[in-house]
Structures are given as structure tokens and as C-alpha cells.
Design a protein around this motif. Structure first.
Motif, PDB file in Angstrom:
ATOM      1  N   GLY A  30       0.800  -1.216   0.000  1.00 31.15           N
ATOM      2  CA  GLY A  30       0.000   0.000   0.000  1.00 31.15           C
ATOM      3  C   GLY A  30       0.832   1.265   0.000  1.00 31.15           C
ATOM      4  O   GLY A  30       0.336   2.346   0.350  1.00 31.15           O
ATOM      5  N   GLY A  31       2.109   1.162  -0.421  1.00 30.01           N
ATOM      6  CA  GLY A  31       2.972   2.335  -0.466  1.00 30.01           C
ATOM      7  C   GLY A  31       2.695   3.216  -1.678  1.00 30.01           C
ATOM      8  O   GLY A  31       1.721   3.018  -2.422  1.00 30.01           O
ATOM      9  N   ARG A  32       3.549   4.198  -1.881  1.00 33.98           N
ATOM     10  CA  ARG A  32       3.380   5.152  -2.961  1.00 33.98           C
ATOM     11  C   ARG A  32       4.684   5.345  -3.720  1.00 33.98           C
ATOM     12  O   ARG A  32       5.766   5.313  -3.130  1.00 33.98           O
ATOM     13  N   VAL A  33       4.562   5.579  -5.015  1.00 31.72           N
ATOM     14  CA  VAL A  33       5.673   6.039  -5.841  1.00 31.72           C
ATOM     15  C   VAL A  33       5.198   7.312  -6.526  1.00 31.72           C
ATOM     16  O   VAL A  33       4.115   7.338  -7.120  1.00 31.72           O
TER      17      VAL A  33
ATOM     18  N   GLU B 140       1.073  -2.660 -12.774  1.00 27.41           N
ATOM     19  CA  GLU B 140       1.768  -3.868 -12.350  1.00 27.41           C
ATOM     20  C   GLU B 140       2.041  -3.944 -10.850  1.00 27.41           C
ATOM     21  O   GLU B 140       2.246  -5.037 -10.307  1.00 27.41           O
ATOM     22  N   LEU B 141       2.026  -2.785 -10.183  1.00 28.64           N
ATOM     23  CA  LEU B 141       2.246  -2.790  -8.732  1.00 28.64           C
ATOM     24  C   LEU B 141       0.938  -2.723  -7.959  1.00 28.64           C
ATOM     25  O   LEU B 141       0.929  -2.810  -6.732  1.00 28.64           O
ATOM     26  N   GLY B 142      -0.170  -2.577  -8.689  1.00 29.57           N
ATOM     27  CA  GLY B 142      -1.474  -2.530  -8.043  1.00 29.57           C
ATOM     28  C   GLY B 142      -1.781  -3.702  -7.135  1.00 29.57           C
ATOM     29  O   GLY B 142      -2.378  -3.516  -6.067  1.00 29.57           O
ATOM     30  N   PRO B 143      -1.392  -4.937  -7.506  1.00 34.55           N
ATOM     31  CA  PRO B 143      -1.674  -6.060  -6.613  1.00 34.55           C
ATOM     32  C   PRO B 143      -1.063  -5.919  -5.219  1.00 34.55           C
ATOM     33  O   PRO B 143      -1.556  -6.533  -4.266  1.00 34.55           O
ATOM     34  N   ARG B 144      -0.014  -5.117  -5.079  1.00 35.28           N
ATOM     35  CA  ARG B 144       0.556  -4.847  -3.756  1.00 35.28           C
ATOM     36  C   ARG B 144      -0.065  -3.622  -3.110  1.00 35.28           C
ATOM     37  O   ARG B 144       0.342  -3.219  -2.024  1.00 35.28           O
ATOM     38  N   GLY B 145      -1.025  -3.008  -3.795  1.00 32.33           N
ATOM     39  CA  GLY B 145      -1.635  -1.793  -3.270  1.00 32.33           C
ATOM     40  C   GLY B 145      -0.748  -0.577  -3.402  1.00 32.33           C
ATOM     41  O   GLY B 145      -1.026   0.466  -2.801  1.00 32.33           O
ATOM     42  N   ILE B 146       0.326  -0.682  -4.174  1.00 37.39           N
ATOM     43  CA  ILE B 146       1.243   0.446  -4.354  1.00 37.39           C
ATOM     44  C   ILE B 146       0.683   1.365  -5.432  1.00 37.39           C
ATOM     45  O   ILE B 146       0.440   0.939  -6.561  1.00 37.39           O
ATOM     46  N   ARG B 147       0.480   2.621  -5.093  1.00 35.74           N
ATOM     47  CA  ARG B 147      -0.078   3.606  -5.995  1.00 35.74           C
ATOM     48  C   ARG B 147       1.054   4.400  -6.630  1.00 35.74           C
ATOM     49  O   ARG B 147       1.947   4.866  -5.933  1.00 35.74           O
ATOM     50  N   VAL B 148       0.996   4.585  -7.922  1.00 32.59           N
ATOM     51  CA  VAL B 148       2.050   5.293  -8.651  1.00 32.59           C
ATOM     52  C   VAL B 148       1.414   6.425  -9.444  1.00 32.59           C
ATOM     53  O   VAL B 148       0.506   6.192 -10.251  1.00 32.59           O
ATOM     54  N   ASN B 149       1.891   7.631  -9.221  1.00 35.45           N
ATOM     55  CA  ASN B 149       1.381   8.797  -9.930  1.00 35.45           C
ATOM     56  C   ASN B 149       2.536   9.665 -10.405  1.00 35.45           C
ATOM     57  O   ASN B 149       3.674   9.515  -9.949  1.00 35.45           O
ATOM     58  N   ALA B 150       2.230  10.557 -11.332  1.00 33.35           N
ATOM     59  CA  ALA B 150       3.233  11.489 -11.853  1.00 33.35           C
ATOM     60  C   ALA B 150       2.877  12.904 -11.427  1.00 33.35           C
ATOM     61  O   ALA B 150       1.794  13.409 -11.759  1.00 33.35           O
ATOM     62  N   LEU B 151       3.753  13.530 -10.690  1.00 34.35           N
ATOM     63  CA  LEU B 151       3.631  14.942 -10.338  1.00 34.35           C
ATOM     64  C   LEU B 151       4.209  15.748 -11.489  1.00 34.35           C
ATOM     65  O   LEU B 151       5.328  15.487 -11.945  1.00 34.35           O
ATOM     66  N   VAL B 152       3.452  16.741 -11.963  1.00 36.88           N
ATOM     67  CA  VAL B 152       3.838  17.473 -13.167  1.00 36.88           C
ATOM     68  C   VAL B 152       3.947  18.970 -12.868  1.00 36.88           C
ATOM     69  O   VAL B 152       2.957  19.700 -12.947  1.00 36.88           O
TER      70      VAL B 152
END
Length: 258
Positions: A142-145, A180-192
Motif C-alpha cells: 500500500g505504499g506510494r511512488v 503492475e504494482l497494483g496487486p501490492r496496493g502500491i499507488r504510482v502517480n506522476a507529479l507534473v
């Protein structure tokens, strides 16, 4: 003085490029929100140490680790250093990774060299791709990138083709990582970010009055951004209130080139 909240207790975030500019601002704001920071720097140890002092003054753990994001061969050993820093901070896992390290370079498209293109791709694409990969074993479920793109991936400013193309790739990478990281609950977004008055790109937006004025004229809010306009948003973007944002670009430009 600390403003630690229950939400952020024991959370530690890795921020690349934390010794200056947007990364430095993000580190300060994360600390103010009660989040510990492991920041990276490339060469300026004095500024990195100053960042650590600022973060610790907020009552949360901090560390500075040297990292050259252009050298992917070091990422595995760097992950070991991060694991040591987490233990020293009393944390079991990384809550998030934020990729601010990078640079801009001006060169007309017809004069851009192969080495300039390759360096942009190493720093702005390979680094968030491979460094995140190396750090995944340390990340909490459930972490974040948070990758960092640029408004130049949406609008054009001649002379930044290599940089903007690399940032466009970052936005595509963000979607794939999220899927691909969704199954671990890891959310990935792009800050622009849009145009920001920092030392980025030689400080041209900050220091050249006519450039600053021209850029401000293209922004709906009537001014160029400041580092804290971006840094202040990072705790919110990594927080639980943004838990349903995943695989998306989040532009903070004041309404630039709408």
C-alpha cells in the motif's frame, strides 16, 4: 516543533534530489507533516546535511545518502544503504519513493547530440524505472511512488525536445508501474510541475526578468511557481486522502498554457 499526525507516524519517504530545489522543499513539507525523510544528493554534502538538520528540527528522523541516479549499477548497493537508514529511523519499510533528482538542458532539436539524449533518458527514465525496482523489497504494502514529469510533456517550448521526450516517457512508465504494482496496493502517480523559479536549467526562469515575465504571462494565476508550490503538495499526494489516485498525472502549473 513537530506536527506529527497519527496518519504519518513512523512513515519514512525516500526523496531523490533532496538537497536542493523541489526535492528540498518536499523534504521540509514532509517533515512538517510528521514524515521522516531519507534524502539523496549527488555532490553537495553541505546542503544535504542542512536538509537533514531542517527535517530533524521538525521532530522526525532524517538521513542523507549519496546517489548518482545516472549510474544504475549502484542501485542495488544503494538499496542496502536505505535499509540501514530505515533501521536507524526505527522504521520497517519505506512508505514512498519520490523522484525529484534530475536536470534540464537547453538545446535546439537539430543541435541535440546523441549523448544529451542518452543522458536525459538515463537520468529521467532509467532512474525512476530501475531505482524503484531496486527499492520495491523495502516498500510497504500500500505504499506510494511519485514520479516527476514536466509541463513540457504537454505543451512545447522549443529547445527542450530531449528533456520533454524523457518526461513524456515518465508519464507512460507511471501508468505501467501503477498497473503492475497494483496487486501490492502500491499507488504510482506522476507529479507534473510547470515553470518554477529555482536554479533548474541554470535558473533562467528565476533570474532572467524577461523570461520570468513572459512565462508568468502564460500562466492563469499570473506568476511563475515557487519551489514551495510543489513541495507543499507532496505530503497531500502521498497521504491517505489521495488513496484513490493511481496511474495519473497531477499537474501543478498554476494553469500554464491552457
Amino acid at each position: 516543533m513537530s506536527t506529527t499526525t497519527t496518519e504519518n507516524t513512523n512513515r519514512v519517504v525516500l526523496v531523490t534530489g533532496a538537497s536542493r530545489g523541489l526535492g528540498r522543499s518536499a523534504a521540509r513539507h514532509l517533515a512538517a507533516a510528521g514524515t521522516g525523510v531519507i534524502g539523496t544528493y549527488q555532490s553537495n554534502r553541505a546542503e544535504a546535511d542542512a536538509m537533514v538538520e531542517e527535517v530533524r528540527a521538525a521532530g522526525v528522523p532524517a538521513a542523507a545518502l549519496r546517489l548518482d541516479v545516472e549510474d544504475a549499477s549502484t542501485f542495488e548497493s544503494f538499496a542496502g544503504e536505505v535499509a540501514d537508514a530505515l533501521r536507524a529511523a526505527g522504521a520497517e519499510h519505506l512508505h514512498a519513493v519520490v523522484h525529484f533528482a534530475g536536470f534540464g538542458a537547453f538545446a535546439p532539436y537539430t543541435e541535440t547530440t546523441a549523448e544529451q539524449v542518452e543522458q536525459m533518458l538515463r537520468v529521467h527514465v532509467s532512474a525512476p524505472f530501475l531505482l524503484t525496482q531496486a527499492l520495491l523489497p523495502l516498500m510497504t504494502e500500500g505504499g506510494r511512488v511519485l514520479n516527476v514529469s514536466s509541463g513540457l510533456a504537454r505543451f512545447t517550448n522549443p529547445g527542450y525536445a530531449a528533456y520533454a521526450a524523457a518526461k513524456g516517457a515518465v508519464e507512460v512508465l507511471t501508468r505501467y508501474q501503477a498497473a503492475e504494482l497494483g496487486p501490492r496496493g502500491i499507488r504510482v502517480n506522476a507529479l507534473v510541475p510547470g515553470a518554477i523559479a529555482t536554479d533548474f536549467g541554470g535558473g533562467v526562469v528565476r533570474d532572467v526578468e524577461e523570461v520570468n515575465r513572459a512565462v508568468a504571462g502564460a500562466i492563469a494565476l499570473g506568476r511563475v511557481g515557487e519551489a514551495d508550490d510543489i513541495g507543499a503538495a507532496v505530503p497531500a499526494l502521498l497521504g491517505d486522502g489521495m488513496r484513490w489516485a493511481d496511474g495519473t498525472r497531477i499537474e501543478l502549473s498554476g494553469g500554464q498554457s491552457l
